[in-house]
Write a protein that holds these residues in place. Structure first.
Motif, short mmCIF file in Angstrom:
data_model
loop_
_atom_site.label_atom_id
_atom_site.label_comp_id
_atom_site.label_asym_id
_atom_site.label_seq_id
_atom_site.Cartn_x
_atom_site.Cartn_y
_atom_site.Cartn_z
N UNK A 82 -12.49 7.58 6.48
CA UNK A 82 -12.66 7.19 5.09
C UNK A 82 -12.79 8.45 4.23
N UNK A 83 -12.02 8.50 3.17
CA UNK A 83 -12.05 9.68 2.29
C UNK A 83 -12.33 9.27 0.86
N UNK A 84 -13.15 10.05 0.18
CA UNK A 84 -13.37 9.90 -1.25
C UNK A 84 -12.52 10.96 -1.92
N UNK A 85 -11.61 10.56 -2.80
CA UNK A 85 -10.60 11.49 -3.28
C UNK A 85 -10.46 11.49 -4.80
N UNK A 86 -9.85 12.57 -5.30
CA UNK A 86 -9.41 12.68 -6.70
C UNK A 86 -7.92 12.96 -6.68
N UNK A 87 -7.13 12.16 -7.38
CA UNK A 87 -5.67 12.30 -7.34
C UNK A 87 -5.08 12.38 -8.73
N UNK A 88 -3.93 12.99 -8.82
CA UNK A 88 -3.18 13.08 -10.07
C UNK A 88 -1.87 13.79 -9.80
N UNK A 89 -1.10 14.08 -10.85
CA UNK A 89 0.13 14.83 -10.64
C UNK A 89 0.39 15.74 -11.84
N UNK A 90 1.19 16.78 -11.58
CA UNK A 90 1.51 17.78 -12.59
C UNK A 90 3.03 17.93 -12.65
N UNK A 91 3.60 18.00 -13.85
CA UNK A 91 5.05 18.16 -13.99
C UNK A 91 5.38 19.56 -14.47
N UNK A 92 6.44 20.13 -13.92
CA UNK A 92 6.91 21.47 -14.26
C UNK A 92 8.36 21.35 -14.70
N UNK A 93 8.65 21.69 -15.96
CA UNK A 93 10.01 21.62 -16.49
C UNK A 93 10.59 23.03 -16.58
N UNK A 94 11.74 23.24 -15.99
CA UNK A 94 12.42 24.53 -16.02
C UNK A 94 13.65 24.40 -16.91
N UNK A 95 13.62 25.02 -18.08
CA UNK A 95 14.76 25.07 -18.99
C UNK A 95 15.46 26.41 -18.80
N UNK A 96 16.77 26.39 -18.70
CA UNK A 96 17.51 27.64 -18.48
C UNK A 96 17.52 28.04 -17.02
N UNK A 97 17.88 27.09 -16.17
CA UNK A 97 17.88 27.35 -14.73
C UNK A 97 18.79 28.52 -14.37
N UNK A 98 19.98 28.58 -15.00
CA UNK A 98 20.95 29.61 -14.64
C UNK A 98 20.39 31.01 -14.83
N UNK A 99 19.45 31.16 -15.77
CA UNK A 99 18.89 32.49 -16.03
C UNK A 99 17.82 32.86 -15.00
N UNK A 100 17.35 31.88 -14.21
CA UNK A 100 16.36 32.20 -13.17
C UNK A 100 17.02 32.62 -11.87
N UNK A 101 18.35 32.40 -11.73
CA UNK A 101 19.03 32.67 -10.47
C UNK A 101 19.05 34.16 -10.14
N UNK A 102 18.85 35.01 -11.13
CA UNK A 102 18.84 36.45 -10.88
C UNK A 102 17.52 36.96 -10.35
#
Length: 412
Positions: free
Chosen positions: A75-95
């Motif tokens: 049995x576990x007592x937990x805290x849950x949620x989620x986080x979103x990460x948006x990447x704009x300009x993917x092509x510029x991160x490829x370098x």
């Protein structure tokens, strides 16, 4: 593949432009335009851990534990949620060089600070053809935290559903866990997840606050027999009242009381020595005279010895009766009766009887009762009323040590 990393280098400073967008620099200077990353915590809520391969039959809904008929439950007592990460300009991160990462804006979940590291060309040379994502604990903690997490593309999961199929990992200070082979880069570029040179990653997180194993009994068998409470005290009271089998007689004042040697000897070490020892009362058939005690007090004493409870008392005479019984309890070494009387007297202390009760507590070593008296005197109004009473003079004459102790306490 799930892999643990440590925070070897801190990212460059963060500059903000706009309301929700965060400009993040990679670990080293990049010779191309910097991409935009938008991060946000969509929700943080109390949830319960769902069953997984690593957790056997957990049944725990909204902090309420519900046991099924299996014997062992995790049995576990937990805290849950989620986080979103948006990447704009993917092509510029490829370098970004292999092993270099872009760090998200820190976010809070379950009172802890977290961040996501995005490795456009993998977190190591063996993963250079992949995109890697890692969840990192962005602070120092005194002990490791148990966490379950999972990365998804935003279009792979429902808005209100947490998806947690990963194992449970221990997060220490600045430590992180993630997926080195999250997705092959060429496959990603052909997928539906990349739209207008942008994509969104969601990280579902569950923090396990406590984790224990309980052995639960199976569903109880219905009981068809009701067991009544013990009535031994009633039978012994009847034995005292009917005098059936009585083998000793006490003479108190002008009244006599019949009783049973075995009962009295079992309840009181003083009666045991008197009735079964070398004293003359043990072999005499004559009534045993009880001095310095009133008949109604001895009758109440016998009632307690047979039933372990006090008889009903009138409010007007309760205070005096309790004081007499306390003396009798000390005389016959009935410690429980002595404590019961002291407890009740603590609630009956007033200016008119304090001196008498204080002297009684001193003479019979009732430490709790004496403390109650001193507590009553800690009020200036009560102290003034007691000093003006006749009982205080009696206390001063009979127990001068109590007065000295009182003066010492008032002085502090």
């Amino acid at each position: 593949m799930v892999q643990m990393l440590s925070n070897k280098q801190c990212p460059s400073p963060i500059r903000s432009r706009g309301r929700r967008k965060t400009h993040l620099l990679p670990r080293r200077f990049l010779p191309f335009p910097i991409p935009w990353l938008t991060t946000r915590v969509v929700e943080e809520r109390e949830r319960t851990l769902l069953p997984s391969d690593k957790i056997c039959h957990v049944v725990c809904l909204r902090r309420r534990r519900q046991a099924s008929t299996v014997c062992l439950h995790h049995i576990a007592s937990t805290t849950s949620g989620y986080h979103t990460l948006t990447v704009d300009g993917y092509s510029r991160t490829k370098g970004t060089p292999t092993g270099e990462f872009i760090k998200s804006h820190p976010f809070t979940l379950g009172d802890y600070r977290w961040c996501i590291r995005y490795y456009p060309n993998g977190d190591g040379s063996e993963y250079a053809d992949y995109m890697s994502f890692f969840l990192f604990l962005d602070q120092i903690v005194s002990k490791e935290i148990k966490v379950q997490h999972m990365f998804h593309f935003i279009d792979e999961v429902e808005e209100q559903t947490l998806s947690l199929t990963s194992s449970i990992n221990n997060y220490g200070s600045w430590g992180g866990w993630g997926r080195s082979r999250f997705i092959e880069r060429e496959a990603f570029e052909r997928s539906k997840h990349l739209k207008n040179d942008s994509f969104v990653i969601r990280c579902d997180i569950t923090i396990i606050n406590d984790f224990l194993i309980e052995e639960m009994a199976e569903a109880p068998t219905p009981s068809f027999v009701t067991v009544p409470p013990s009535d031994l005290h009633q039978h012994l009271h009847d034995l005292l009242q009917t005098e059936k089998g009585a083998d000793v007689v006490f003479e108190v004042g002008s009244e006599t009381f019949k009783a049973h040697r075995s009962v009295l000897g079992a309840r009181s070490s003083v009666f045991s020595a008197e009735l079964f020892g070398a004293m003359k009362e043990s072999c005499s058939a004559d009534p045993i005279h009880v001095a310095d005690m009133e008949a109604h007090v001895f009758k109440a004493l016998l009632c307690f010895m047979y039933t372990d409870s006090l008889p009903e008392m009138d409010k007007e005479e309760e205070n005096a009766m309790l004081q007499h019984l306390l003396v009798a309890a000390d005389r016959y070494n009935l410690e429980r009766l002595k404590l019961i009387c002291g407890h009740k007297l603590c609630k009956l202390i007033e200016a008119g009887n304090l001196a008498t009760i204080m002297a009684l507590a001193k003479q019979h070593h009732c430490h709790g009762l004496k403390k109650a008296c001193f507590n009553f005197l800690s009020s200036p109004v009560n102290l003034k009323a007691v000093l003006a009473s006749d009982g205080f003079e009696h206390l001063n004459r009979s127990c001068p040590s109590v007065i000295k102790e009182l003066i010492a306490k008032l002085g502090t």
